[in-house]
Design an enzyme around this catalytic site. Structure first.
Site, PDB file in Angstrom:
ATOM      1  N   ARG A   1       0.827  -1.208   0.000  1.00 32.96           N
ATOM      2  CA  ARG A   1       0.000   0.000   0.000  1.00 32.96           C
ATOM      3  C   ARG A   1       0.867   1.266   0.000  1.00 32.96           C
ATOM      4  O   ARG A   1       0.546   2.245  -0.673  1.00 32.96           O
ATOM      5  CB  ARG A   1      -0.930  -0.019   1.213  1.00 32.96           C
ATOM      6  CG  ARG A   1      -1.915  -1.193   1.191  1.00 32.96           C
ATOM      7  CD  ARG A   1      -3.327  -0.733   0.970  1.00 32.96           C
ATOM      8  NE  ARG A   1      -4.234  -1.818   0.661  1.00 32.96           N
ATOM      9  CZ  ARG A   1      -5.243  -2.238   1.448  1.00 32.96           C
ATOM     10  NH1 ARG A   1      -5.454  -1.640   2.610  1.00 32.96           N
ATOM     11  NH2 ARG A   1      -6.046  -3.212   1.063  1.00 32.96           N
TER      12      ARG A   1
ATOM     13  N   ASP B   1      12.228 -15.920  16.377  1.00 31.14           N
ATOM     14  CA  ASP B   1      13.333 -16.121  17.331  1.00 31.14           C
ATOM     15  C   ASP B   1      13.938 -14.825  17.863  1.00 31.14           C
ATOM     16  O   ASP B   1      14.666 -14.840  18.847  1.00 31.14           O
ATOM     17  CB  ASP B   1      14.438 -16.976  16.687  1.00 31.14           C
ATOM     18  CG  ASP B   1      14.062 -18.440  16.630  1.00 31.14           C
ATOM     19  OD1 ASP B   1      13.295 -18.887  17.504  1.00 31.14           O
ATOM     20  OD2 ASP B   1      14.528 -19.138  15.717  1.00 31.14           O
TER      21      ASP B   1
END
Lengths: 325, 325, 325, 325
Positions: free
Chosen positions: A28, A131
């Site tokens: 966008r 992680d």
């Protein structure tokens, strides 16, 4: 540098919740700036197969709330070879793609950065891995959701633990990274956290459990980072039984932590990173990572974000221990 | 039968979400009818230890939404012996407890019913176990919540499965009962369900996965009931790899399914069961289970609710298979 | 009746969570039996516009867990006119659609049944509305999820209510139906439930709140069914302040209750209903509703399922009052 | 300064999820350092009533996962008067409380800081308010959970909005603060955000909705901060109907946002703040706020944290607009 008109976008490595928010934000923001965006399906593998198509404004509608990634992702070990990257550069050129945005972890960033240095393709890295172990950025997309999922699971276990006097071992993700296990340990009031780097001291765990029983606790919860060799939780369970006569139950959360609707934090930071990616590209910055530093999304040099980072272990271990006395 | 003035209340066996709702409903319904309720902590074990105290209206405030049980629960194998039950009857008499309400599974019901037949103590069983495997009742408190917890987990896995083309093995609770696995299988669109009773046919699983890949699915999810011997999921994983070269990931939900805020259905049925328990006791019914039959809570004879029930397997297996083509 | 080969499928009226599960079940059950299914977008309105296309096995992949309906839905008042239905019958004939399955409430069933009686089109109704107010069936798809959503909201309010001593008015859906409000009232331990049919007695509400304060409760929660005229909750709030000097806070849950991932119960029953729809059609039953009766999905005559049903009010009101003493 | 041995702890102002985590962290960190902690019930009001009792290690067990605050909270306007604070100082002295920790917003901090400056009582402020509007700290406990609750609600509305083509107005908390509305707007892909400070431009909202319809969107969601005068959402709804012939639906989330299990972020930061509070007190710092700055919990001077902060509005409004094109 010639003007950028068409941007390629891919996800690489393990998927993480919030990748869709970054995709939506890139698409966008780019279209709003009159750029075209081409989505590359299934990471670098898909790039090599030419699995590429334009993304319009509507293509990213109604995805902000969904886990996973509409572009899918993959691991592509052959991208470590210069020859493969050369091929990828050709494909990008043929498709008239002027710049590439890669959402992934430090392994993916290494491939992306090599593609940039070897072939001059403007390149952006958006940190995305549950992680949270990429150097140079305090945060990577997906971590908060993964931690939250594990917390919700442990909260449920607490209900039953309190009703029935039990010890639980809950294995969370983290082959090399301790970040999830540490955060989950602090946030659930766990009695112990076992990190991937350490030799497990089952005697210490046993002592903590027994001390807890003595002071009147009716349950103990031990958070275990999975580590690199499968089966760690079951090994701890067996040793607790064999050597210390302690019964325990094992839960392995596994890939549950990769899915689920992204949390507010993951959506917010991912939206900001996608937006900055386009803003900086338009300013002419042709090689950067949208890093999160000191509470803000900033453009950081790529080469600061190529390593696995080691965790701030001691103070959080200490926090877990102090708060679960 | 002499008039009932004081009721004892305990939970027995594994805890299940919604037990607190049943406790609240028993206590408030009883007090509303001018009875006294005495809570027995930690099941039959607590009864033998005299761990008993009065519950007033406020003692069950703000618990309807919490998993677990404020009375805690335990398993008490020595209750299988007549001598132990005789002792329990003495304790109840000494505490002037005129009737006992036991929330638990069919094992606990056997102990409770023996206490009734041997010593004439008015006795109510309220079905509470996540396994939904008590004969004579279509439903036991906790099942809906446990199923929902597993569904939520599998939904998350679906996100990541779709992003990354993977096979997942999700182990749900059920040592002898297939009910959770079957419901979760239907409700998540799983490709396979492995039941506790069967010899696992890994070749069939492998064929289903490969057929799915051929027809364009990018993931397969296999729901496995834990069964009586730990480690089933890992054995399936290893065999899929060794014999059929299929990689897969394992999640073991374990005791997560016992906790969590009880679902609306568990709260509603538990509230109705607690209410009926008091209503029927006041009518002079001195031995019954608050069973759920054909959509309603009814008083059922105790001896219809003492077995483990076998599941309606074939049609649900068929449903899973048809809907995951 | 000639053999059925091609089935039309649409959703009508308000959407409800679980409609996607019914769609998936119809499509897969039909294809498994070598039928074709054509999805009609946006209900009877879409039928009249010819907004129809085939649904294959993959088209319903990965939707079981999502709220809403992939077929969208609409209200179509002009379907009350025979002329409109005649047009619809022509369109179905032209598209070679031999039977129609309509997922919706009793209003939609009336239109569907008229189409059947006037034009002989085999017709199935699948009950789908969060209000659970269709005569002839104990359950309609979406109710459990809507109730759960409201319960989750009230649970959160309980946290803050307990911390800060407050009265809360929570408005749930139900213009004419009391079912949601009653279930939410029982399941959250609400102190009062205001039903859509009744004249609101604010004095009684005030007395209940004050009695609660006297007996030591630090919060009161009143569940209000929205009723037919907007603004009921705010009117109660104002009257509590003006006439009884009681401060209160208002939450209006509104359409939140229509969305969200369908609950296990909604998925399970919707899956069973879709399956039975095809099974019965194949047996030659050409006009029925997949009703839920006494805990089972059965084929019921259409004309038993055309009314709004009145609720089993007194006993549940009594339950709310008894359990919140 | 004489040595600190006994610490008082209270919550003040509106409660926020995560306060319990801060309480737990303060209590355990203090006891671990051989301090005593006295919990003051119901804020400054409770202090004035002498509603104070010791908290031991177990008293804060099993609370980390629950919303609200076990110490309850209250607003205490009379604490603005010096005379009242003098009385409070006497009570603290009589109870031998050497230092006070106050969890609350900037209003509560003003009272606390005055108590410190006037009477020399060592004083710590822990930022706790869902509005995240305290100057001098980037974060206050509860904000992340409140935002998440609103996001979850809007996600559900998105499901039904997509199925039925509708406009929704969702009112979130924030009398003076725009932070929740802005974050929710970004994180849900809302089409508009109405802030508490602004004159509402309903024509602009109408234009945005109509532009969305033109480009093919089938729903619009407008996030409204409640502002200081009740009923804003309904006023917008009426004006959209009267002036622009647009139907819309209103949801008012209200106090739902104050409750719920605290999110991981709230638990983590609250745990860190409680820990630092004790650590700094022991170092001799006798007046500070545990502020969150640049991603870290630090001790900040009290007088930097006494104002309501104004929000970083323009860039986030711009982000909402760009990402919802």
């Amino acid at each position: 540098m010639s003007e950028i008109k068409r941007i390629g976008l891919l996800c690489s490595g393990g998927d993480s919740p919030g990748m869709n928010c970054a995709i939506r934000s890139v698409v966008r923001s780019a279209i709003n700036a009159n750029l075209e965006v081409y989505g590359i399906q299934r990471g670098f593998s898909g790039l090599l197969e030419g699995n590429i198509k334009e993304l319009d404004v509507s293509s990213v509608g109604n995805i902000i709330q969904h886990g996973g990634t509409i572009l899918q992702t993959s691991r592509c070990p052959e991208f470590h070879e210069a020859e493969t990257r050369k091929e990828a550069a050709h494909i990008l050129k043929r498709k008239k793609i002027d710049a590439l945005i890669v959402i992934g972890g430090n392994g993916s960033f290494n491939g992306a950065y090599a593609l940039h240095t070897e072939h001059g393709i403007p390149m952006v890295g958006i940190p995305g891995t549950i992680d949270n172990d990429i150097s140079g950025t305090d945060y990577s997309i997906g971590f908060d959701t993964a931690v939250q999922t594990a917390i919700d699971a442990v909260d449920k276990i607490r209900d039953t633990a309190s009703s029935h006097e039990r010890t639980f071992i809950v294995e969370v993700m983290g082959r090399k990274s301790a970040a999830i296990a540490l955060h989950v340990g602090v946030c659930t009031g766990a009695e112990n956290v076992v990190l991937p780097s350490e030799n497990v001291n089952v005697e210490e765990i046993s002592n903590d459990i027994k001390r807890g029983i003595k002071r009147g606790k009716n349950s103990s919860i031990i958070i275990v980072a999975e580590g690199e060799k499968e089966g760690l939780s079951h090994r701890i369970q067996e040793q607790l039984k064999a050597d210390f006569e302690l019964d325990s139950h094992v839960c392995i959360l596994g890939h549950i932590q990769r899915g689920g609707n992204p949390s507010g934090q993951d959506r917010f930071i991912a939206s900001g990173m996608g937006y900055l990616a386009i803003e900086e590209l338009l300013k002419g910055n042709n090689s950067f990572v949208t890093a999160y530093r000191n509470g803000h999304v900033v453009a950081a040099p790529f080469d600061e974000c190529l390593e696995k980072k080691s965790e701030y272990l001691p103070q959080y271990i200490n926090l877990v221990k102090t708060l679960s006395i």
